[in-house]
Design an enzyme around this catalytic site. Structure first.
Site, PDB file in Angstrom:
ATOM      1  N   ARG A 104      32.057  39.662  42.241  1.00 34.09           N
ATOM      2  CA  ARG A 104      32.839  39.472  43.460  1.00 34.09           C
ATOM      3  C   ARG A 104      32.843  40.798  44.196  1.00 34.09           C
ATOM      4  NH1 ARG A 104      38.688  36.733  44.489  1.00 34.09           N
ATOM      5  NH2 ARG A 104      37.320  34.927  44.288  1.00 34.09           N
ATOM      6  N   HIS A 131      31.378  31.723  49.315  1.00 34.62           N
ATOM      7  CA  HIS A 131      32.188  31.526  48.105  1.00 34.62           C
ATOM      8  C   HIS A 131      31.748  30.208  47.454  1.00 34.62           C
ATOM      9  CE1 HIS A 131      35.230  31.921  45.226  1.00 34.62           C
ATOM     10  NE2 HIS A 131      36.311  31.684  45.920  1.00 34.62           N
ATOM     11  N   GLN A 134      33.799  28.062  44.695  1.00 37.18           N
ATOM     12  CA  GLN A 134      34.953  27.285  45.170  1.00 37.18           C
ATOM     13  C   GLN A 134      34.520  25.899  45.629  1.00 37.18           C
ATOM     14  OE1 GLN A 134      38.354  28.397  45.286  1.00 37.18           O
ATOM     15  NE2 GLN A 134      38.597  26.198  45.554  1.00 37.18           N
ATOM     16  N   ASP A 219      41.982  27.950  55.167  1.00 36.25           N
ATOM     17  CA  ASP A 219      41.947  29.175  54.354  1.00 36.25           C
ATOM     18  C   ASP A 219      42.733  30.236  55.114  1.00 36.25           C
ATOM     19  OD1 ASP A 219      41.222  31.106  52.468  1.00 36.25           O
ATOM     20  OD2 ASP A 219      39.199  31.389  53.250  1.00 36.25           O
ATOM     21  N   CYS A 259      41.654  26.876  49.201  1.00 32.50           N
ATOM     22  CA  CYS A 259      41.133  27.549  47.997  1.00 32.50           C
ATOM     23  C   CYS A 259      42.207  28.397  47.315  1.00 32.50           C
ATOM     24  CB  CYS A 259      39.910  28.377  48.359  1.00 32.50           C
ATOM     25  SG  CYS A 259      40.238  29.738  49.492  1.00 32.50           S
ATOM     26  N   ARG A 287      38.242  24.803  39.299  1.00 33.24           N
ATOM     27  CA  ARG A 287      37.411  26.017  39.221  1.00 33.24           C
ATOM     28  C   ARG A 287      36.940  26.198  37.776  1.00 33.24           C
ATOM     29  NH1 ARG A 287      37.929  30.018  42.953  1.00 33.24           N
ATOM     30  NH2 ARG A 287      36.140  30.841  41.819  1.00 33.24           N
TER      31      ARG A 287
HETATM   32  N1  NVA Z   1      38.500  33.828  52.595  1.00 33.24           N
HETATM   33  C1  NVA Z   1      39.278  34.331  51.490  1.00 33.24           C
HETATM   34  C2  NVA Z   1      39.071  33.515  50.261  1.00 33.24           C
HETATM   35  C3  NVA Z   1      39.883  33.940  49.066  1.00 33.24           C
HETATM   36  C4  NVA Z   1      39.585  33.161  47.837  1.00 33.24           C
HETATM   37  C5  NVA Z   1      38.921  35.786  51.235  1.00 33.24           C
HETATM   38  O1  NVA Z   1      37.730  36.115  51.284  1.00 33.24           O
HETATM   39  O2  NVA Z   1      39.823  36.588  51.025  1.00 33.24           O
HETATM   40  N1   CP Z   2      40.207  30.758  45.377  1.00 31.73           N
HETATM   41  C1   CP Z   2      39.926  31.914  44.740  1.00 31.73           C
HETATM   42  O1   CP Z   2      38.773  32.342  44.650  1.00 31.73           O
HETATM   43  O2   CP Z   2      41.007  32.559  44.229  1.00 31.73           O
HETATM   44  P1   CP Z   2      41.066  34.021  43.607  1.00 31.73           P
HETATM   45  O3   CP Z   2      40.880  34.998  44.743  1.00 31.73           O
HETATM   46  O4   CP Z   2      42.414  34.101  42.990  1.00 31.73           O
HETATM   47  O5   CP Z   2      39.964  34.177  42.601  1.00 31.73           O
END
Ligand code: NVA
Ligand code: CP
Length: 301
Positions: A104, A131, A134, A219, A259, A287
């Site tokens: 990540r 992502h 997800q 989101d 998500c 997940r």
């Molecule tokens: N769009 C959000 C998703 C978090 C799971 C982010 O990138 O922070």
């Molecule tokens: N939805 C998701 O990816 O959550 P986290 O940021 O908690 O991993």
């Protein structure tokens, strides 16, 4: 067999994705029966997190434990990555020690570079651009509640961000129609939209996007790394909140997904998030099952 990666939904064929989601549903039932405890015995997953996470970290770590394997949490704060060791070197070193890697990070290009130098499968656990994990869970959740997603209409309300990009790829791979409502200046990347060959429509009115949809998704307005834009975004996105009026435009049986983490009163009202159409807790749980199917696919196929 050549090593396969999962950096976007386009790395698997529509058939492979369909099978993977079906397997996730099966693994969920099998877990309840106490099965598959040795499927990845002695296998190790390295998890590189350059951004925060609750769901991604816990689902991958618990999934590996349920399969009899092991997961390592690596943060830049306490690895040499944080002190500037090149990603190419890290990829080659981790490949000599573990069986599979999840990353990540911020730039999508970084996971691509990591995968180029890795000799084990690499999973994208979220970048600024995509992502995909997800989406496996979201599609699984839709199918469990409503049956095939093929031919459905999905409304994405909010930012043209990493999740939106993965929804566009999902529309293409799982063959559904996607109506996106986002403020001007926050559109998804036109190149990604073009790839979905006419399945995607961009609108400026959230109620119009939700009209007749079987699934409404949103989101956060400011993603990780955009914290300093929070106020500007809050102003631009205020008319794009998913509330009861937006949900009233959707199909009466429509589901609501997010998500998570969610900001109640910003992108979604508490009423919708906690309401009867919301399946966000199933979505979060999935997940775990979807990624277990992914780990199995990448390691044992
Ligand atoms: N769009 C959000 C998703 C978090 C799971 C982010 O990138 O922070
Ligand atoms: N939805 C998701 O990816 O959550 P986290 O940021 O908690 O991993």
């Amino acid at each position: 067999m050549p090593v396969r990666h999962f950096l976007t939904l386009l790395d698997l064929s529509p058939g492979e994705l369909g099978d993977l989601v079906a397997r996730a549903i099966e693994l969920k039932a099998r877990l309840r029966q106490g099965l598959d405890r040795d499927l990845l015995r002695n296998r190790t997953l390295a998890m590189v997190f350059e951004k925060s996470s609750t769901r991604t970290r816990v689902s991958f770590e618990a999934g590996m434990a349920q399969f009899g394997g092991h997961a390592l949490f690596l943060s830049p704060r306490d690895t040499q990555l944080g002190r500037g060791e090149p990603i190419e070197d890290t990829a080659r070193v981790l490949s000599r020690m573990v069986d599979i890697v999840m990353i990540r990070t911020f730039e999508h290009e970084k996971v691509e570079r990591f995968a180029r130098y890795a000799s084990v499968p690499v999973i994208n656990g979220l970048t600024d651009r995509f992502h995909p994990c997800q989406l496996l869970a979201d599609v699984q959740t839709y199918i469990e509640h409503r049956g095939p997603i093929h031919g459905a209409t999905v409304a994405w309300i909010g930012d043209g961000n990493n999740m939106c990009h993965s929804y566009i790829n999902a529309a293409r791979q799982f063959d559904f129609r996607l109506k996106i409502a986002c403020p001007e200046g926050f559109d998804p990347d036109p190149e990604i939209v073009a790839g979905a060959a006419g399945r995607v429509q961009i609108l400026r009115d959230p109620r119009e996007a939700a009209r007749g949809a079987q699934l409404v998704v949103t989101d956060v307005w400011a993603s990780m790394g955009q914290e300093e834009e929070q106020q500007r975004r809050a102003r631009a996105f205020a008319p794009f909140r998913v509330d009861a009026r937006v949900m009233a435009e959707a199909d009466p049986d429509a589901l609501f997904m997010h998500c998570l983490p969610a900001h109640r009163g910003e992108e979604v009202t508490s009423e919708v998030l906690e309401g009867p159409q919301s399946v966000v807790w199933d979505e979060a749980e999935n997940r775990l099952h979807a990624q277990k199917a992914l780990l199995e696919f990448l390691l044992l196929r």
